[in-house]
Design a protein around this motif. Sequence first.
Motif, PDB file in Angstrom:
ATOM      1  N   GLU A  20     -10.541   4.700 -15.305  1.00  0.00           N
ATOM      2  CA  GLU A  20     -11.914   4.621 -14.809  1.00  0.00           C
ATOM      3  C   GLU A  20     -11.257   2.784 -14.118  1.00  0.00           C
ATOM      4  OE1 GLU A  20     -15.436   6.478 -17.397  1.00  0.00           O
ATOM      5  OE2 GLU A  20     -15.335   3.886 -16.969  1.00  0.00           O
ATOM      6  N   LEU A  21     -11.618   2.696 -12.383  1.00  0.00           N
ATOM      7  CA  LEU A  21     -10.770   1.260 -12.199  1.00  0.00           C
ATOM      8  C   LEU A  21     -12.701   1.169 -11.640  1.00  0.00           C
ATOM      9  CD1 LEU A  21      -8.651   2.831  -9.791  1.00  0.00           C
ATOM     10  CD2 LEU A  21      -8.750   2.027 -12.173  1.00  0.00           C
ATOM     11  N   ARG A  22     -12.721  -0.904 -11.810  1.00  0.00           N
ATOM     12  CA  ARG A  22     -13.827  -1.248 -11.699  1.00  0.00           C
ATOM     13  C   ARG A  22     -14.107  -2.135 -10.069  1.00  0.00           C
ATOM     14  NH1 ARG A  22     -18.609  -3.542 -15.440  1.00  0.00           N
ATOM     15  NH2 ARG A  22     -18.744  -5.601 -13.894  1.00  0.00           N
ATOM     16  N   CYS A  23     -14.981  -2.110  -9.585  1.00  0.00           N
ATOM     17  CA  CYS A  23     -14.993  -3.079  -8.934  1.00  0.00           C
ATOM     18  C   CYS A  23     -16.610  -3.819  -8.738  1.00  0.00           C
ATOM     19  CB  CYS A  23     -15.168  -1.947  -7.408  1.00  0.00           C
ATOM     20  SG  CYS A  23     -15.908  -3.506  -5.912  1.00  0.00           S
ATOM     21  N   ASP A  24     -16.517  -5.219  -8.836  1.00  0.00           N
ATOM     22  CA  ASP A  24     -17.105  -5.686  -8.494  1.00  0.00           C
ATOM     23  C   ASP A  24     -17.921  -6.358  -7.456  1.00  0.00           C
ATOM     24  OD1 ASP A  24     -16.348  -5.714 -12.161  1.00  0.00           O
ATOM     25  OD2 ASP A  24     -18.876  -6.986 -12.125  1.00  0.00           O
ATOM     26  N   TYR A  35     -10.950   2.354  -1.280  1.00  0.00           N
ATOM     27  CA  TYR A  35      -9.474   2.730  -0.554  1.00  0.00           C
ATOM     28  C   TYR A  35      -8.719   2.938  -0.701  1.00  0.00           C
ATOM     29  CZ  TYR A  35     -12.286   1.178   4.229  1.00  0.00           C
ATOM     30  OH  TYR A  35     -12.986   0.999   4.952  1.00  0.00           O
ATOM     31  N   ARG A  36      -7.613   3.681  -0.763  1.00  0.00           N
ATOM     32  CA  ARG A  36      -6.187   3.548  -1.800  1.00  0.00           C
ATOM     33  C   ARG A  36      -5.555   3.645  -0.559  1.00  0.00           C
ATOM     34  NH1 ARG A  36      -4.932   9.843  -4.187  1.00  0.00           N
ATOM     35  NH2 ARG A  36      -4.677  10.815  -2.118  1.00  0.00           N
ATOM     36  N   GLN A  37      -4.579   2.432  -1.341  1.00  0.00           N
ATOM     37  CA  GLN A  37      -3.285   2.223  -0.897  1.00  0.00           C
ATOM     38  C   GLN A  37      -2.526   3.450  -0.728  1.00  0.00           C
ATOM     39  OE1 GLN A  37      -2.878  -1.883   0.136  1.00  0.00           O
ATOM     40  NE2 GLN A  37      -1.956  -1.702   2.033  1.00  0.00           N
ATOM     41  N   ALA A  88      -0.963   4.819  -6.853  1.00  0.00           N
ATOM     42  CA  ALA A  88      -1.454   4.106  -5.211  1.00  0.00           C
ATOM     43  C   ALA A  88      -1.622   2.119  -5.885  1.00  0.00           C
ATOM     44  CB  ALA A  88      -1.895   4.609  -4.243  1.00  0.00           C
ATOM     45  N   VAL A  89      -2.386   1.572  -4.888  1.00  0.00           N
ATOM     46  CA  VAL A  89      -3.471   0.795  -5.091  1.00  0.00           C
ATOM     47  C   VAL A  89      -4.590   1.019  -4.365  1.00  0.00           C
ATOM     48  CG1 VAL A  89      -3.386  -1.302  -4.795  1.00  0.00           C
ATOM     49  CG2 VAL A  89      -1.699  -1.218  -4.624  1.00  0.00           C
ATOM     50  N   TYR A  90      -5.734   0.312  -4.872  1.00  0.00           N
ATOM     51  CA  TYR A  90      -6.849   0.836  -4.776  1.00  0.00           C
ATOM     52  C   TYR A  90      -6.935   0.068  -4.647  1.00  0.00           C
ATOM     53  CZ  TYR A  90      -6.357   5.680  -6.231  1.00  0.00           C
ATOM     54  OH  TYR A  90      -5.549   7.183  -7.142  1.00  0.00           O
ATOM     55  N   LEU A  91      -8.294  -0.303  -3.412  1.00  0.00           N
ATOM     56  CA  LEU A  91      -8.991  -0.938  -3.435  1.00  0.00           C
ATOM     57  C   LEU A  91     -10.465  -1.087  -2.893  1.00  0.00           C
ATOM     58  CD1 LEU A  91      -6.535  -2.287  -0.449  1.00  0.00           C
ATOM     59  CD2 LEU A  91      -7.076  -3.682  -1.892  1.00  0.00           C
ATOM     60  N   PRO A 108      -8.802  -8.025  -4.575  1.00  0.00           N
ATOM     61  CA  PRO A 108      -7.447  -7.630  -5.136  1.00  0.00           C
ATOM     62  C   PRO A 108      -6.716  -6.610  -5.415  1.00  0.00           C
ATOM     63  CG  PRO A 108      -8.521  -8.595  -6.700  1.00  0.00           C
ATOM     64  CD  PRO A 108      -9.102  -8.822  -5.714  1.00  0.00           C
ATOM     65  N   GLY A 109      -7.411  -5.616  -5.149  1.00  0.00           N
ATOM     66  CA  GLY A 109      -6.897  -4.166  -5.581  1.00  0.00           C
ATOM     67  C   GLY A 109      -6.595  -4.172  -7.045  1.00  0.00           C
ATOM     68  N   THR A 110      -6.153  -3.050  -7.367  1.00  0.00           N
ATOM     69  CA  THR A 110      -6.195  -2.074  -8.716  1.00  0.00           C
ATOM     70  C   THR A 110      -4.968  -0.894  -8.565  1.00  0.00           C
ATOM     71  OG1 THR A 110      -7.795  -2.272  -9.992  1.00  0.00           O
ATOM     72  CG2 THR A 110      -6.408  -1.103 -10.330  1.00  0.00           C
ATOM     73  N   ARG A 111      -3.359  -1.611  -9.267  1.00  0.00           N
ATOM     74  CA  ARG A 111      -2.739  -0.843  -8.662  1.00  0.00           C
ATOM     75  C   ARG A 111      -2.374   0.074 -10.375  1.00  0.00           C
ATOM     76  NH1 ARG A 111       2.383  -1.151  -5.826  1.00  0.00           N
ATOM     77  NH2 ARG A 111       1.092  -3.340  -5.312  1.00  0.00           N
ATOM     78  N   LEU A 112      -2.349   1.187  -9.349  1.00  0.00           N
ATOM     79  CA  LEU A 112      -2.057   2.449 -10.992  1.00  0.00           C
ATOM     80  C   LEU A 112      -0.960   3.130 -10.632  1.00  0.00           C
ATOM     81  CD1 LEU A 112      -3.935   4.328 -12.944  1.00  0.00           C
ATOM     82  CD2 LEU A 112      -4.732   5.769 -10.872  1.00  0.00           C
ATOM     83  N   THR A 113      -0.562   2.922 -11.938  1.00  0.00           N
ATOM     84  CA  THR A 113       0.829   3.891 -12.121  1.00  0.00           C
ATOM     85  C   THR A 113       0.136   4.429 -13.353  1.00  0.00           C
ATOM     86  OG1 THR A 113       2.192   1.542 -11.674  1.00  0.00           O
ATOM     87  CG2 THR A 113       3.266   3.619 -12.467  1.00  0.00           C
TER      88      THR A 113
END
Lengths: 115, 113
Positions: A20-24, A35-37, A88-91, A108-113
Amino acid sequence: GAGVSQSPSNKVTEKGKDVELRCDPISGHTALYWYRQSLGQGLEFLIYFQGNSAPDKSGLPSDRFSAERTGGSVSTLTIQRTQQEDSAVYLCASLRGDVRYNEQFFGPGTRLTVL
Amino acid sequence: AQSVTQPDIHITVSEGASLELRCNYSYGATPYLFWYVQSPGQGLQLLLKYFSGDTLVQGIKGFEAEFKRSQSSFNLRKPSVHWSDAAEYFCAVGRGGSYIPTFGRGTSLIVHP
């Protein structure tokens, strides 16, 4: 804080696990984008929220990806049964009103590995 | 479908030289166009955007871009590059009724002293 925040900043997980990735977003911003980078791939649109509804989720790559937004504020992007190609990095970005007249602000993004 | 092409993956310039980054779009009507910059370790920042009116758009940090419908282009320019301009640059087109910025693959700018 004054900007868009995302957590965690880094996430390492094993293939097959859920994340789970969170965005405030910035307070008062009605629109929210994920977005996904990926390396060398630019930014790939995933999903767009206006308030709590998602009028455009056409960029979600598979049914393993889902997102929700509650209270017109925080959004969570969930990836089930992660695969290595999900690395990827999720923005996240937020915006007040209409992109034609106002500016998207990116987190700033979440870097997921995925191992 | 709307799309954006940035033909140059990398561009190398000397500090003080002029810069032009290319962007071509595919869109049936009048496009909504953006340029963003992503500096190392930082998030994306909007440089400028075009929706209508004057085809030469001024942005932040001394950048400008010109919309040319006949060439389907929206190239970014700067007359004199500074070392701090080294970054990744993304062109985007607004897609759909909500004008969702849809990005190109980016151009990496390298600045030599």
